[in-house]
Scaffold this active site. Structure first.
Site, PDB file in Angstrom:
ATOM      1  CD  GLU A 287      -3.333   0.118   2.019  1.00 12.65           C
ATOM      2  OE1 GLU A 287      -4.422  -0.422   1.766  1.00 12.65           O
ATOM      3  OE2 GLU A 287      -3.032   0.503   3.161  1.00 12.65           O
ATOM      4  CG  HIS A 308       7.714 -29.469  -0.328  1.00 14.70           C
ATOM      5  ND1 HIS A 308       8.226 -30.728  -0.585  1.00 14.70           N
ATOM      6  CD2 HIS A 308       8.426 -28.954   0.699  1.00 14.70           C
ATOM      7  CE1 HIS A 308       9.198 -30.958   0.292  1.00 14.70           C
ATOM      8  NE2 HIS A 308       9.341 -29.906   1.072  1.00 14.70           N
ATOM      9  CE  LYS A 422     -12.030   1.516   0.776  1.00 21.00           C
ATOM     10  NZ  LYS A 422     -11.402   2.481   1.670  1.00 21.00           N
TER      11      LYS A 422
HETATM   12  O1  PA5 Z   1      -3.155   1.386   5.916  1.00 19.14           O
HETATM   13  C1  PA5 Z   1      -4.252   1.864   5.721  1.00 19.14           C
HETATM   14  O2  PA5 Z   1      -4.461   3.091   5.823  1.00 19.14           O
HETATM   15  C2  PA5 Z   1      -5.435   0.988   5.404  1.00 19.14           C
HETATM   16  O3  PA5 Z   1      -5.051  -0.319   5.222  1.00 19.14           O
HETATM   17  C3  PA5 Z   1      -6.456   1.050   6.520  1.00 19.14           C
HETATM   18  O4  PA5 Z   1      -5.861   0.669   7.728  1.00 19.14           O
HETATM   19  C4  PA5 Z   1      -7.668   0.156   6.247  1.00 19.14           C
HETATM   20  O5  PA5 Z   1      -8.245   0.493   5.017  1.00 19.14           O
HETATM   21  C5  PA5 Z   1      -8.698   0.300   7.361  1.00 19.14           C
HETATM   22  O6  PA5 Z   1      -9.085   1.628   7.499  1.00 19.14           O
HETATM   23  P1  PA5 Z   1      -9.878   2.135   8.752  1.00 19.14           P
HETATM   24  O7  PA5 Z   1      -9.036   1.979   9.957  1.00 19.14           O
HETATM   25  O8  PA5 Z   1     -10.181   3.575   8.463  1.00 19.14           O
HETATM   26  O9  PA5 Z   1     -11.141   1.300   8.874  1.00 19.14           O
END
Ligand code: PA5
Length: 433
Positions: A287, A308, A422
């Site tokens: 990310e 494996h 989303k």
């Molecule tokens: O690293 C990030 O920002 C994302 O992976 C969020 O943690 C994830 O989308 C969850 O978001 P939230 O804590 O707002 O529910």
């Protein structure tokens, strides 16, 4: 104590690191002076300086209450609000933590929910916990994420039906933004105890905030030691000189290899309990770095299991990969292989040897084979798998990720790409604008 970084099998030459020295120094300055993109999300960098000790004491008290009164803690969250806690709990606890029988356990079972959209998963979970003593920790920074919101809607109803509204409120804890978002609102209206995800720390860098610390503490892990390890790492990895900073050497190695056509980094481990560290690491790097049509694709394998399956690909497939091996030098539990009269399995040559000894040779043999197969290999070695080292490792990976991102010229702290699915999903679901 601490982490050792070994790049002797990386095929990277001294002058290539030298060429990176100034680039790394610039990235260091950008990160520490908070002058680069995403600097508003760098609170994790010097967490020790503004760590909220009062809130932490309250968190430890709450974790004690949960440990004394719960059979199950349900942790609801996804992405950065999920993976870190699970990674640490699985790495540092008993391999079969949730399976230990009631009369032998000293902490509640911890189950994660809200990290998928599966009706089956939730239905099965309610079957398991319906007659048990339950606490719920719902974690969401934005407070609007669909997966945890759906799971929490069901769990709120479950808790209120099971305990009544008054008692349910004592057993639900919300970890969220200090003032904004639907979860904060919901917590205020219903009177849940809340813990804060600091404004300047994004999801995937939040494991050392209440996001990770509460579930980890409930599972019986010493969070003081994790924090000690992380705060110590802040000092260890603050040197701007590439050759004096192993964390930066890891960042530089990745970027040098990427510039030489290695697009995929495979994190390997030889301990099943580390598999969720890899999941957390993949989210952190995936990310953070995969943007602007750039990035190293973070993959993982669990060895020797995956020798494996994926072993073939790594040995003989396309040469666009490198491996980073996460190795633990000494583990506190082991078994010795005994001699057998019949020796039908032909294992007597190993009698008197420990299982860890065999595992170590498997690592060394695999390393040699993959290096011979032209796969650059990096090694990150922890001397022990304990709380202190875990804190160290979390910080090491977080900082290396930020530095890598800045070397690459991207913002390692945003995630614009995750909005697209989303948008489409909400359209298909007919969500009102
Ligand atoms: O690293 C990030 O920002 C994302 O992976 C969020 O943690 C994830 O989308 C969850 O978001 P939230 O804590 O707002 O529910």
């Amino acid at each position: 104590m601490g982490i050792k970084f070994d790049y002797s099998n990386s095929f990277i030459k001294e002058h290539e690191y030298k060429n990176m020295e100034q680039i790394v120094k610039t990235a260091h300055t950008m990160l520490h002076n908070r002058t680069a993109q995403g600097s508003e999300f760098t609170g994790w960098l010097d967490l020790s300086l503004h760590f909220d000790k009062e809130e932490y004491q309250r968190l430890l008290m709450k974790s004690e209450e949960i440990r004394n009164n719960a059979d199950y803690l349900i942790v609801i969250g996804i992405g950065g609000s999920y993976l870190g806690a699970r990674a640490v709990i699985e790495a540092l606890n008993h391999s079969f933590y949730n399976l230990i029988e009631d009369d032998k356990r000293t902490s509640p079972r911890v189950i994660f929910a809200g990290n998928n959209i599966s009706g089956k998963y939730l239905s099965d979970l309610f079957e398991v916990v319906k007659d048990k003593e339950v606490y719920v920790n719902v974690i969401s920074k934005s407070g609007t994420t669909t997966e945890p919101a759906i799971a929490f809607r069901f769990f709120k109803k479950f808790m209120e039906e099971k305990y009544g509204k008054e008692k349910a409120r004592e057993r639900i804890i919300a970890t969220t933004d200090k003032s904004r978002g639907s979860l904060k609102e919901l917590a205020k209206i219903n009177g849940y105890e809340t813990f804060v995800i600091p404004d300047d720390i994004g999801g995937r860098y939040s494991v050392l905030t209440p996001v990770g610390l509460l579930p980890i503490a409930v599972s019986g892990i010493n969070t003081d030691e994790i924090l000690k390890g992380a705060f110590e790492a802040e000092k260890i990895y603050s040197n701007s000189n590439l050759f004096d900073n192993e964390c930066y050497m890891y960042s530089a190695s990745r970027q040098i290899l990427n510039r030489k056509g290695k697009d995929i980094e495979i994190l390997t481990n030889y301990e099943p309990s580390l598999s969720f560290i890899s999941e957390w690491w993949k989210q952190l790097y995936g990310e953070s770095e995969g943007k602007d049509k750039k990035g190293i694709y973070p993959a993982s394998v669990n060895f020797t299991t995956d020798l494996h399956s994926m072993g073939q690909w790594i040995q003989d497939g396309k040469r666009n990969i490198f491996e980073t091996n996460l190795i633990i030098k000494d583990l506190d539990k082991d078994l010795t292989i005994e001699s057998d009269d019949m020796d039908l399995d032909k294992l007597n040559y190993l009698s008197g040897k420990t299982v860890s000894y065999v595992n170590e040779k498997a690592f060394k043999g695999t390393l040699q084979a993959h290096v011979q197969g032209d796969v650059p290999n990096l090694i990150i070695e922890l001397d022990k798998l304990d709380e202190y080292n875990m804190g160290n490792l979390i910080y090491f990976f977080e900082k290396a990720c930020a530095i890598s991102g800045y070397i690459q010229g991207i913002n390692p702290f945003d995630q614009p790409g995750v909005e697209m699915y989303k948008k489409n999903m909400f359209k298909l679901l007919g969500k009102p604008e």
